[in-house]
Structures are given as C-alpha cells and as structure tokens.
Design a protein around this motif. Structure first.
Motif, PDB file in Angstrom:
ATOM      1  N   GLN A 140       6.926   9.306  -8.900  1.00  0.00           N
ATOM      2  CA  GLN A 140       8.164   9.958  -9.323  1.00  0.00           C
ATOM      3  C   GLN A 140       8.678   9.379 -10.645  1.00  0.00           C
ATOM      4  O   GLN A 140       9.172  10.111 -11.504  1.00  0.00           O
ATOM      5  CB  GLN A 140       9.239   9.812  -8.237  1.00  0.00           C
ATOM      6  CG  GLN A 140      10.568  10.475  -8.588  1.00  0.00           C
ATOM      7  CD  GLN A 140      10.426  11.955  -8.903  1.00  0.00           C
ATOM      8  OE1 GLN A 140       9.533  12.617  -8.376  1.00  0.00           O
ATOM      9  NE2 GLN A 140      11.283  12.458  -9.771  1.00  0.00           N
ATOM     10  N   LEU A 141       8.526   8.059 -10.832  1.00  0.00           N
ATOM     11  CA  LEU A 141       8.954   7.442 -12.084  1.00  0.00           C
ATOM     12  C   LEU A 141       8.121   7.972 -13.251  1.00  0.00           C
ATOM     13  O   LEU A 141       8.661   8.266 -14.325  1.00  0.00           O
ATOM     14  CB  LEU A 141       8.828   5.920 -11.996  1.00  0.00           C
ATOM     15  CG  LEU A 141       9.211   5.151 -13.278  1.00  0.00           C
ATOM     16  CD1 LEU A 141      10.663   5.442 -13.668  1.00  0.00           C
ATOM     17  CD2 LEU A 141       8.998   3.646 -13.083  1.00  0.00           C
ATOM     18  N   GLU A 142       6.817   8.099 -13.061  1.00  0.00           N
ATOM     19  CA  GLU A 142       5.945   8.621 -14.120  1.00  0.00           C
ATOM     20  C   GLU A 142       6.304  10.068 -14.466  1.00  0.00           C
ATOM     21  O   GLU A 142       6.234  10.476 -15.629  1.00  0.00           O
ATOM     22  CB  GLU A 142       4.478   8.522 -13.691  1.00  0.00           C
ATOM     23  CG  GLU A 142       3.944   7.101 -13.662  1.00  0.00           C
ATOM     24  CD  GLU A 142       2.551   7.003 -13.052  1.00  0.00           C
ATOM     25  OE1 GLU A 142       1.823   6.055 -13.381  1.00  0.00           O
ATOM     26  OE2 GLU A 142       2.194   7.883 -12.228  1.00  0.00           O
ATOM     27  N   ILE A 143       6.681  10.840 -13.439  1.00  0.00           N
ATOM     28  CA  ILE A 143       7.099  12.229 -13.685  1.00  0.00           C
ATOM     29  C   ILE A 143       8.381  12.248 -14.505  1.00  0.00           C
ATOM     30  O   ILE A 143       8.521  13.016 -15.466  1.00  0.00           O
ATOM     31  CB  ILE A 143       7.299  12.972 -12.348  1.00  0.00           C
ATOM     32  CG1 ILE A 143       5.948  13.174 -11.639  1.00  0.00           C
ATOM     33  CG2 ILE A 143       7.970  14.320 -12.577  1.00  0.00           C
ATOM     34  CD1 ILE A 143       6.063  13.744 -10.241  1.00  0.00           C
ATOM     35  N   GLN A 144       9.330  11.373 -14.173  1.00  0.00           N
ATOM     36  CA  GLN A 144      10.591  11.320 -14.914  1.00  0.00           C
ATOM     37  C   GLN A 144      10.366  10.865 -16.350  1.00  0.00           C
ATOM     38  O   GLN A 144      11.045  11.327 -17.267  1.00  0.00           O
ATOM     39  CB  GLN A 144      11.571  10.381 -14.207  1.00  0.00           C
ATOM     40  CG  GLN A 144      12.093  10.920 -12.887  1.00  0.00           C
ATOM     41  CD  GLN A 144      13.039   9.958 -12.203  1.00  0.00           C
ATOM     42  OE1 GLN A 144      13.295   8.864 -12.702  1.00  0.00           O
ATOM     43  NE2 GLN A 144      13.569  10.356 -11.060  1.00  0.00           N
ATOM     44  N   GLU A 145       9.409   9.965 -16.544  1.00  0.00           N
ATOM     45  CA  GLU A 145       9.152   9.447 -17.887  1.00  0.00           C
ATOM     46  C   GLU A 145       8.496  10.480 -18.799  1.00  0.00           C
ATOM     47  O   GLU A 145       8.440  10.281 -20.017  1.00  0.00           O
ATOM     48  CB  GLU A 145       8.279   8.187 -17.800  1.00  0.00           C
ATOM     49  CG  GLU A 145       9.040   6.978 -17.259  1.00  0.00           C
ATOM     50  CD  GLU A 145       8.159   5.761 -17.051  1.00  0.00           C
ATOM     51  OE1 GLU A 145       8.697   4.661 -16.868  1.00  0.00           O
ATOM     52  OE2 GLU A 145       6.917   5.908 -17.075  1.00  0.00           O
ATOM     53  N   LEU A 146       8.026  11.584 -18.225  1.00  0.00           N
ATOM     54  CA  LEU A 146       7.486  12.658 -19.065  1.00  0.00           C
ATOM     55  C   LEU A 146       8.579  13.282 -19.936  1.00  0.00           C
ATOM     56  O   LEU A 146       8.326  13.737 -21.042  1.00  0.00           O
ATOM     57  CB  LEU A 146       6.849  13.750 -18.186  1.00  0.00           C
ATOM     58  CG  LEU A 146       5.542  13.404 -17.473  1.00  0.00           C
ATOM     59  CD1 LEU A 146       5.167  14.523 -16.507  1.00  0.00           C
ATOM     60  CD2 LEU A 146       4.427  13.173 -18.476  1.00  0.00           C
ATOM     61  N   ASP A 147       9.787  13.322 -19.386  1.00  0.00           N
ATOM     62  CA  ASP A 147      10.942  13.897 -20.067  1.00  0.00           C
ATOM     63  C   ASP A 147      10.601  15.283 -20.601  1.00  0.00           C
ATOM     64  O   ASP A 147      10.197  16.159 -19.847  1.00  0.00           O
ATOM     65  CB  ASP A 147      11.424  12.966 -21.187  1.00  0.00           C
ATOM     66  CG  ASP A 147      12.917  13.160 -21.463  1.00  0.00           C
ATOM     67  OD1 ASP A 147      13.246  13.933 -22.376  1.00  0.00           O
ATOM     68  OD2 ASP A 147      13.736  12.564 -20.747  1.00  0.00           O
ATOM     69  N   TRP A 148      10.735  15.522 -21.934  1.00  0.00           N
ATOM     70  CA  TRP A 148      10.511  16.854 -22.496  1.00  0.00           C
ATOM     71  C   TRP A 148       9.055  17.306 -22.429  1.00  0.00           C
ATOM     72  O   TRP A 148       8.753  18.479 -22.659  1.00  0.00           O
ATOM     73  CB  TRP A 148      11.003  16.912 -23.943  1.00  0.00           C
ATOM     74  CG  TRP A 148      10.391  15.862 -24.837  1.00  0.00           C
ATOM     75  CD1 TRP A 148      10.818  14.568 -24.983  1.00  0.00           C
ATOM     76  CD2 TRP A 148       9.248  16.002 -25.672  1.00  0.00           C
ATOM     77  NE1 TRP A 148      10.014  13.891 -25.866  1.00  0.00           N
ATOM     78  CE2 TRP A 148       9.038  14.756 -26.315  1.00  0.00           C
ATOM     79  CE3 TRP A 148       8.374  17.054 -25.962  1.00  0.00           C
ATOM     80  CZ2 TRP A 148       8.002  14.525 -27.216  1.00  0.00           C
ATOM     81  CZ3 TRP A 148       7.342  16.831 -26.861  1.00  0.00           C
ATOM     82  CH2 TRP A 148       7.159  15.583 -27.477  1.00  0.00           C
ATOM     83  N   VAL A 182      14.983  18.822 -14.319  1.00  0.00           N
ATOM     84  CA  VAL A 182      13.870  18.968 -13.391  1.00  0.00           C
ATOM     85  C   VAL A 182      13.342  17.606 -12.933  1.00  0.00           C
ATOM     86  O   VAL A 182      13.043  16.731 -13.737  1.00  0.00           O
ATOM     87  CB  VAL A 182      12.728  19.798 -14.020  1.00  0.00           C
ATOM     88  CG1 VAL A 182      12.237  19.184 -15.314  1.00  0.00           C
ATOM     89  CG2 VAL A 182      11.570  19.972 -13.044  1.00  0.00           C
ATOM     90  N   GLY A 183      13.278  17.415 -11.603  1.00  0.00           N
ATOM     91  CA  GLY A 183      12.712  16.196 -11.032  1.00  0.00           C
ATOM     92  C   GLY A 183      13.607  14.977 -11.096  1.00  0.00           C
ATOM     93  O   GLY A 183      13.218  13.898 -10.658  1.00  0.00           O
ATOM     94  N   THR A 184      14.841  15.109 -11.612  1.00  0.00           N
ATOM     95  CA  THR A 184      15.735  13.963 -11.742  1.00  0.00           C
ATOM     96  C   THR A 184      16.317  13.599 -10.382  1.00  0.00           C
ATOM     97  O   THR A 184      16.809  14.454  -9.655  1.00  0.00           O
ATOM     98  CB  THR A 184      16.887  14.275 -12.717  1.00  0.00           C
ATOM     99  OG1 THR A 184      16.335  14.530 -14.010  1.00  0.00           O
ATOM    100  CG2 THR A 184      17.854  13.116 -12.809  1.00  0.00           C
ATOM    101  N   THR A 185      16.238  12.301 -10.049  1.00  0.00           N
ATOM    102  CA  THR A 185      16.717  11.864  -8.738  1.00  0.00           C
ATOM    103  C   THR A 185      18.003  11.041  -8.808  1.00  0.00           C
ATOM    104  O   THR A 185      18.521  10.627  -7.788  1.00  0.00           O
ATOM    105  CB  THR A 185      15.632  11.021  -8.026  1.00  0.00           C
ATOM    106  OG1 THR A 185      15.288   9.904  -8.869  1.00  0.00           O
ATOM    107  CG2 THR A 185      14.399  11.856  -7.751  1.00  0.00           C
TER     108      THR A 185
END
Length: 509
Positions: A492-500, A266-269
């Motif tokens: 977007q980077l902060e969203i990706q850093e949420l991970d699990w 999810v959300g991976t670019t």
C-alpha cells in the motif's frame, strides 16, 4: 498491506450496508478502490453544513494572518515616499537592495518552512512565525542605517517565507479539490485588500503627530508590527491542525471531513501521512507542479512589483498631490482587485476548472501593461493599474490550488506548494529590480518586463492545458485489468508513493 490485502479490505467494506463513514475515515482505510471509485455516498446537506462550519472556524484566522503578512511586507513602499528614503539615505539602488534582502531569505526558507509546518503542525507553526515577522516589522521602526535595515528585512523574509505555502497546505487538509480554490481566494484576497487598507492605514498613521521618539514612516512599522503580534496570539487559540483535533466538530463531522478529503485521492488511507522522502520528492517533480511554478514566477514579478512600486508609480502620475493623497490614490485599484480576486476563483470553484482562468487573467494583465507602454496620459496609466492588479492577483489562489489538487499525498502536497511558492518568489526577487530610478517616470523597463512576463504566462497556460488534457485522454484508455496488473505485488505504501504516476490518476484541469 499488500495490494491484494488492500483489495480484500475494500471488498469487506463494500459488503457492509450501510457504509460506515467512521471506519472509512480511520487511518489505514481508503475511501476509494484501486481504480479510484468512491466507496461511499456522501450526504450533500451534511457536507454543506460541514463546509459552512469549516469556513467559519478556519478561514478568518488564516485570512487575518495573511493580511498582516502582506501589509508588513509591502508597507515599505508607503514608508519610502513618507521619508524613509531620505532618513536612511536610500540613494541609487539602495532601495532595490533593501527589497532584495527580503527575497533572498524568503526564497531559501520556503520549502524548509513548509516541511516544518507539516512536522510541527500548522496550529503551532503558523502563529509562531506570524508573531516573529510582526516582531521584525516592529523592529524596522528603530533602524537608523541602511545596513541595519537590510538585516531586519532579511529576517522578515525568514519568518514570512512559510506563511503563503503553509496556509495553502493547511487549507488542503480541510477542503475538497473543487472547494479549495475559493477558500484560498478568501485569504489571498487580503493581498489586494492589504494594498487598499495599507494605503488608508498609512494615511491615518502618518497623520499622527508622533509616538514618543518614533515619527512619520517609523510609526507605520511600529503600529503595524504590534497589531500583527496581536493577531498571532489570537491564532494560537483559534487554529487546529486538522479535523481530528477540532474541538468544534462532532465525531460525525470529523469522520465526514476526513472521508470526503480521502475520497478524492485514489488509494489514500490517511489525510495526514507521516513524512516520506519519496512522497516529498513526488510533489516537486510532478510535471504540473514544475509548469505551474514557472507560471507563478512571472506572476510574482507583477504582483510584488505592484506591491512595492504602486505608491511610487502613482506618485509619478500625480506628482503635485500631497503625500497623504498619494497614499489614498493607491486604494481604488486594490479595491477592484479584491472583487476580481473573489469573482474569478468563485467561478473556478463552481466550474471546477483553473487553467481557463489562468488564460483569461493573463489577458487582463497584458491589457494593463499595453496601456502603460502605449501612452503617458495620467488617467489612462492610472486605469492601467486597475487592469494589472485585476489580472495578476487571482493567480495566487489559482496557482496554489492547481498545484494542491494535482498531487495525492499530504507529504507531496506540502513540498509541491512549497516549491511553487519558492520558484514563484524568484519572480518577487526579480521584481525588486524591475522599477529602477533612472527609468522614472514612464518605467518602460518595468512595464515592458511585466508585459513580456504575462505573455509567457498566457503561452505556458495554454500549453499546460493541452498537455494535461491529452494525458488524461491517454489514461482513459487504460482498462481496469491493466491497472490491476500495474499495481500487482506492490504494498500500500508503494502504491501511495506512485502519486501522479498511479494508473487510475487523472489530472484536474
């Protein structure tokens, strides 16, 4: 890119009919929306053709690397009963110390090696370390003292440390989460195959009259080390870092390969992101990673104990057989292990479940060690070896796949797999002291330790299944509006850093 801009770009893509796989596969474009919904329909027939092609070009090379990695690590067990113990004066606990020296470096270099694998690229890193551990295996043929053997064994651990986690990480760039388990099994099944083939090869090599000044057990390391270096040279020409650099894929196939991997995160670019400290840490502190690595620790007590001590155990079961026949008696249990090591991951792939197979595999191993402890009958104890191998070897694919599919980013995946293998190999270190000389021939300590370890695996697997299932039910109750609120204002980077911790994430069981 802010969360709002990300949503606008997704809306723009959704308005395009038909969806353009090429644009979705490019860096900077996600294949899911912020709620985890996939934005493109994949052609099942095209995917099937692509997977077959990837299987053909990617799996054979890494399987050969791991086969010789395991042979070069475990052949010391064959060498021990072929004269190494006498020639190097491995009295008392010296053999155990020699095994320990390998695991000290093997554990220390696990995570650093996988980070280097990501930074340098698997297509260069994996063949390079394969050549070097082949060189160390060959060098073992020329050691003449216990001290020099310890040094060479330590260096062997340095270079082998990155192989298992590096290959698992490499394959995660190519396959969907459900597909990964069986592909891991295809290369990890070379571990029991190495046990079977290693026994046959040892028997054949030991039958040779000698190679110059090299004789008996030294020939094992010389011949097998040279073969390993040859495999490494081939791998330099056959491996490619990721789909974008694969000369054997068309542009359409590259786009499909990238888009389908991104679609499950999810959300991976991007499939291969830049190194990021927060993402690297997220792979380690993931609760699933921590629990699975704890399981893998006890798995390796069993697996590595089997690798190092099966020839010794078989020799105590059949003490009157010749050295060559003792080597050959180690082969049948490994052959059965290869078959089981493919059947269980195949079933896991088709059901897209892993933890239920953790539980069933642990039960197989428990049965084997109960048989070991309950009788001294040689035939029953030999049968117990089959159960122990069949129950323990599937965990290599199961554990690494379970860790890999339960993180989001490429960076997190590299450290998650590295951590899992690092902690797991603490079990390998323990295994070097599980079968002690004074405990022979029944090995109550070693077999009792493995029985307790597999009971721990069983209990932990059940608890992990219950925890992840309960957390998924809790996450299912979160509405799309609540997801939007939690992501509001984040880049977007902060969203990706949420991970699990991403609210739309779900655990894969």
């Amino acid at each position: 890119m802010s969360a709002t801009e990300f949503k606008e770009s997704i809306d723009h893509l959704e308005s395009e009919k038909p969806q353009q796989l090429e644009s979705l596969a490019e860096r900077g474009h996600a294949v899911t929306d912020e709620h985890g919904n996939v934005l493109v329909e994949f052609d099942a027939a095209a995917e099937k053709r692509l997977v077959r092609k990837i299987d053909l070009f990617v799996v054979p090379t890494v399987a050969m690397i791991y086969l010789w990695c395991f042979i070069d690590r475990a052949n010391i067990g064959n060498a021990k009963i072929a004269g190494m113990q006498k020639d190097l004066n491995l009295h008392g606990y010296r053999y155990n110390i020699l095994l320990t020296s390998f695991y000290v470096s093997y554990i220390l270099f696990e995570i650093p090696s996988n980070i280097l694998c990501k930074w340098i690229g698997p297509a260069i890193w994996l063949p390079a370390i394969t050549f070097l551990f082949g060189l160390m295996s060959m060098a073992t043929a020329f050691v003449h003292s216990f001290g020099s053997a310890v040094v060479v064994r330590f260096l062997l651990g340095v270079f082998e440390a990155g192989v298992l986690p590096g290959i698992a990480y490499y394959l995660s760039r190519w396959y969907r989460k459900s597909e990964l388990i069986f592909r891991l099994a295809l290369y990890l099944c070379t571990a029991p195959l190495a046990g079977a083939f290693g026994g046959l090869l040892a028997g054949a090599i030991l039958s040779l009259p000698g190679i110059g000044s090299v004789h008996s057990w030294q020939q094992l390391f010389l011949v097998e080390g040279i073969i390993t270096m040859g495999v490494a040279l081939i791998a330099f020409f056959t491996m490619t870092d990721h789909p974008n650099t694969a000369r054997w894929l068309s542009d359409d196939e590259k786009a499909l390969a990238i888009a389908r991997v991104k679609s499950e995160n999810v959300g991976t670019t991007e499939v291969t992101d830049k190194l990021d400290k927060k993402k690297l840490l997220a792979g380690i502190v993931n609760p699933n990673t921590l629990a699975t690595s704890w399981i893998f620790l006890f798995v390796n007590v069993t697996v590595q104990g089997i690798a190092f001590f099966t020839p010794t155990i078989v020799a105590t079961i059949y003490p009157n057989e010749s050295i060559v026949r003792k080597q050959l008696w180690t082969v049948p249990p490994y052959v059965v292990g290869v078959v089981i090591n493919l059947i269980i991951p195949f079933a896991s792939w088709k059901t897209d479940r892993r933890l239920v197979f953790f539980i069933s595999s642990a039960c197989l191993a428990i049965t084997g060690y109960i048989m070991f402890l309950a009788t001294t009958n040689p035939r029953v104890r030999y049968g117990a070896v089959f159960f122990a191998i069949s129950g323990s070897f599937p965990f290599g694919a199961l554990c690494n796949a379970h860790v890999a599919v339960n993180v989001l980013s490429d960076s997190a995946r590299s450290t998650a797999i590295g951590w899992n293998v690092m902690v797991g190999n603490i079990g390998g270190l323990i295994s070097t002291w599980s079968y002690l000389p004074h405990d022979s021939p029944d090995f109550h300590i070693g077999n009792g330790l493995n029985l307790a370890g597999n009971c721990t695996i069983l209990i932990t697997s059940i608890l992990l299944l219950l925890y992840l299932g309960a957390d998924n039910k809790k996450r299912d109750k979160v509405t799309d509006d609540e997801v939007d609120a939690k992501l509001a204002g984040k880049t977007q980077l902060e969203i990706q850093e949420l991970d699990w911790k991403h609210p739309a994430w779900r655990w894969h069981l």
